[in-house]
Design a protein around this motif. Structure first.
Motif, short mmCIF file in Angstrom:
data_model
loop_
_atom_site.label_atom_id
_atom_site.label_comp_id
_atom_site.label_asym_id
_atom_site.label_seq_id
_atom_site.Cartn_x
_atom_site.Cartn_y
_atom_site.Cartn_z
N HIS A 108 81.87 0.84 71.29
CA HIS A 108 82.64 -0.40 71.30
C HIS A 108 83.98 -0.10 71.97
CE1 HIS A 108 84.94 -3.68 68.93
NE2 HIS A 108 84.47 -4.17 70.04
N VAL A 149 83.89 -4.56 75.24
CA VAL A 149 82.58 -4.23 75.78
C VAL A 149 81.83 -3.49 74.68
CG1 VAL A 149 81.30 -2.84 77.46
CG2 VAL A 149 83.36 -4.08 78.17
N MET A 187 78.33 -1.32 74.20
CA MET A 187 77.32 -0.66 75.00
C MET A 187 76.45 0.22 74.10
SD MET A 187 77.77 1.64 78.42
CE MET A 187 78.70 2.93 77.62
N THR A 188 75.16 -0.10 74.03
CA THR A 188 74.24 0.75 73.29
C THR A 188 73.75 1.87 74.22
OG1 THR A 188 72.39 -0.67 73.89
CG2 THR A 188 73.46 -1.11 71.78
N LEU A 217 69.77 3.99 77.94
CA LEU A 217 70.23 4.73 79.12
C LEU A 217 69.45 6.02 79.29
CD1 LEU A 217 74.10 4.41 78.66
CD2 LEU A 217 72.62 3.03 80.12
N VAL A 220 78.23 3.80 84.14
CA VAL A 220 77.83 2.48 83.69
C VAL A 220 79.04 1.56 83.70
CG1 VAL A 220 76.83 1.16 81.78
CG2 VAL A 220 76.08 3.51 82.18
N TRP A 221 78.89 0.41 84.34
CA TRP A 221 79.93 -0.62 84.31
C TRP A 221 79.39 -1.81 83.54
CZ3 TRP A 221 84.86 -0.20 85.98
CH2 TRP A 221 85.17 0.89 86.80
N ARG A 222 80.21 -2.36 82.67
CA ARG A 222 79.85 -3.55 81.91
C ARG A 222 80.94 -4.59 82.08
NH1 ARG A 222 75.46 -1.43 81.62
NH2 ARG A 222 74.33 -0.87 79.76
N GLU A 223 80.55 -5.84 82.04
CA GLU A 223 81.48 -6.95 82.13
C GLU A 223 82.26 -7.06 80.82
OE1 GLU A 223 83.00 -9.96 84.56
OE2 GLU A 223 81.33 -8.66 85.07
N ILE A 224 83.57 -7.17 80.92
CA ILE A 224 84.38 -7.35 79.72
C ILE A 224 84.23 -8.80 79.27
CG2 ILE A 224 86.51 -7.96 80.94
CD1 ILE A 224 87.98 -6.22 78.85
N ARG A 225 84.18 -8.98 77.97
CA ARG A 225 84.05 -10.34 77.44
C ARG A 225 85.17 -10.58 76.44
NH1 ARG A 225 79.51 -9.66 72.76
NH2 ARG A 225 80.39 -7.74 72.04
#
Length: 125
Positions: A72, A90, A92-93, A97, A106-111
């Motif tokens: 987290h 973000v 991410m589990t 992977l 790994v890139w994730r969109e921030i929410r």
């Protein structure tokens, strides 16, 4: 036994300091479900594309234990005079992977951060 190295960075963060059209972010990283491992980066002043160059290290885990973790990332704008403002988060589990080949980017969109209401149940016998 494995060591997990997390190096947080961000791109195109929203500005929370509206007067200067920027943010001064830092990140809190929590390893879930236990939250036993957590880390806080330093503040990077006035930067919407921060790279912290700080490693968050979790060591001594088996690959099976790492795959059960979720990370987290809570991105926060530091305001020295008033209260800090959450920019976003973000989750991410790690189970999905491929962690066997060394480094994984790994890139994730921030929410937007979802404040959760906590329901407490008390039981007395």
């Amino acid at each position: 036994i494995y060591t997990l190295l997390i190096d947080p960075q961000a791109r195109e963060l929203p500005a929370k300091d509206l007067r200067n059209n920027t943010s001064s972010p830092y990140v809190r990283v929590y390893a879930l479900p236990t939250r036993r491992h957590n880390h806080r980066t330093t503040v990077i002043e006035k930067n919407l594309h921060p790279v912290w160059n700080e490693l968050f290290i979790i060591s001594g885990l088996t690959l099976s234990e790492i795959r059960q973790l979720a990370l987290h990332f809570l991105v926060i704008h530091h305001q020295p005079v008033s209260r800090n403002v959450v920019i976003g988060e973000v989750m991410m589990t790690l189970g999905g992977l491929d962690l066997t080949g060394g480094e994984v980017n790994v890139w994730r969109e921030i929410r937007p951060h979802q404040f959760q209401n906590v329901r407490l149940l008390a039981r007395f016998d």
